[in-house]
Design a protein around this motif. Structure first.
Motif, short mmCIF file in Angstrom:
data_model
loop_
_atom_site.label_atom_id
_atom_site.label_comp_id
_atom_site.label_asym_id
_atom_site.label_seq_id
_atom_site.Cartn_x
_atom_site.Cartn_y
_atom_site.Cartn_z
N GLN A 237 0.84 -1.20 0.00
CA GLN A 237 0.00 0.00 0.00
C GLN A 237 0.88 1.25 0.00
OE1 GLN A 237 -2.75 -0.08 3.28
NE2 GLN A 237 -3.82 -1.91 2.57
N VAL A 238 1.92 1.23 0.82
CA VAL A 238 2.84 2.36 0.88
C VAL A 238 3.51 2.58 -0.48
CG1 VAL A 238 4.94 3.29 1.93
CG2 VAL A 238 3.26 2.09 3.35
N GLU A 239 3.96 1.50 -1.11
CA GLU A 239 4.61 1.60 -2.42
C GLU A 239 3.67 2.22 -3.45
OE1 GLU A 239 6.11 -2.15 -3.70
OE2 GLU A 239 7.36 -2.45 -1.92
N LEU A 240 2.41 1.81 -3.43
CA LEU A 240 1.44 2.35 -4.39
C LEU A 240 1.13 3.82 -4.09
CD1 LEU A 240 -0.99 -0.71 -4.62
CD2 LEU A 240 0.60 0.09 -6.37
N ASP A 241 1.08 4.17 -2.81
CA ASP A 241 0.84 5.57 -2.44
C ASP A 241 1.99 6.46 -2.90
OD1 ASP A 241 -1.64 5.19 -1.29
OD2 ASP A 241 -0.85 4.87 0.73
N VAL A 242 3.22 5.97 -2.72
CA VAL A 242 4.40 6.73 -3.15
C VAL A 242 4.41 6.87 -4.67
CG1 VAL A 242 6.92 6.73 -3.27
CG2 VAL A 242 5.78 6.14 -1.12
N ARG A 243 4.00 5.81 -5.36
CA ARG A 243 3.92 5.89 -6.83
C ARG A 243 2.94 6.98 -7.25
NH1 ARG A 243 1.39 0.96 -10.06
NH2 ARG A 243 3.00 -0.20 -8.88
N TYR A 244 1.81 7.06 -6.54
CA TYR A 244 0.83 8.11 -6.85
C TYR A 244 1.42 9.49 -6.59
CZ TYR A 244 -3.00 11.37 -6.28
OH TYR A 244 -3.79 12.48 -6.37
N ILE A 245 2.08 9.66 -5.44
CA ILE A 245 2.65 10.96 -5.08
C ILE A 245 3.64 11.43 -6.12
CG2 ILE A 245 4.15 12.13 -3.39
CD1 ILE A 245 2.82 10.34 -1.23
N GLU A 246 4.45 10.51 -6.64
CA GLU A 246 5.50 10.88 -7.59
C GLU A 246 4.97 11.10 -9.00
OE1 GLU A 246 8.27 7.68 -7.15
OE2 GLU A 246 9.27 8.60 -5.41
#
Length: 247
Positions: free
Chosen positions: A213-222
């Protein structure tokens, strides 16, 4: 750790930029003008992106909230008939840069749910142990199980969007106890305004382990953009209808 004396001053930073952008025969004032123009362009892009996102939130959340008010009334009645107590559940959540706010949901559990949570911690089915999830959580009411499956319990968060605490799209806002267990990399989730839906919400929700979930959230942020937000909002519709990972 770098001391304050070792950190580059504003003057030294300007000198570094002057050397970087200098060209043969070019005067210092022209170089400073180029640097200022680049800085202005960057600020303009960032602020315009925020304004577009905020405009989308208001244009969609405002009318939708008003249209759903009659349904909200019926849900309040159904929730209170099964389980006495407030139909609206207020919870402290952590938003952008650690800002605390009150998030609203329709109550899907019995009134003593938080007290009973301690007894159920050993049965947490969420990988990583930061968040708590159980597919057959005994604290959930019958109407609560339905509104959770259909994500109807999240609809009061449209008010959070209108207020500016949340956005339609963004990482889900955690509770303070979860943030206390975050690693430094996990805290990247707090770099943007939290949202009602996000990448992992449309990709399996609670079936996705917390680290992913964290990885996907970071992908969205970037990679966030207005087009990305519109795409995720569109993907939220089938995710809600099929209810995959919702419990």
């Amino acid at each position: 750790m770098t001391s304050s004396d070792e950190r580059p001053s504003q003057t030294s930073m300007e000198e570094l930029l002057l050397r970087r952008y200098s060209r043969a025969g070019q005067s210092a004032w022209l170089i400073r003008l180029r640097i200022g123009a680049k800085r202005f362009a960057w600020v303009a892009v960032v602020r315009s992106a925020y304004l577009l996102k905020r405009a989308l939130d208001i244009m969609l959340a405002g009318p939708l909230f008003i249209l759903l008010l009659p349904i909200f009334g019926l849900l309040v009645l159904a929730i209170r008939l099964e389980s006495p107590g407030p139909a609206l559940f207020k919870q402290t959540r952590v938003g952008r840069w650690g800002q605390i706010f009150t998030m609203y949901k329709f109550r899907s559990m019995y009134m003593d749910a938080e007290a009973r949570k301690v007894e159920l911690l050993a049965e947490n089915e969420m990988s990583g142990g930061v968040t708590f999830k159980m597919q057959r959580d005994p604290r959930i009411t019958r109407i609560g199980r339905f509104i959770r499956k259909a994500s109807i319990d999240e609809l009061p968060q449209l008010w959070n969007v209108i207020k500016g605490d949340m956005s339609l799209v963004g990482p889900r806002p955690p509770v303070p106890a979860e943030v206390d267990e975050y690693s430094l990399s996990d805290r990247r989730r707090l770099e943007v305004t939290p949202g009602i839906t996000c990448i992992w919400q449309v990709s399996g929700r609670s079936d996705i382990p917390f680290p992913e979930q964290v990885e996907l959230d970071v992908r969205y942020i970037e990679s966030q953009s207005l087009l990305t937000d519109l795409k995720l909002l569109w993907q939220t519709v089938p995710a809600v209808l099929f209810g995959r990972g919702a419990y």
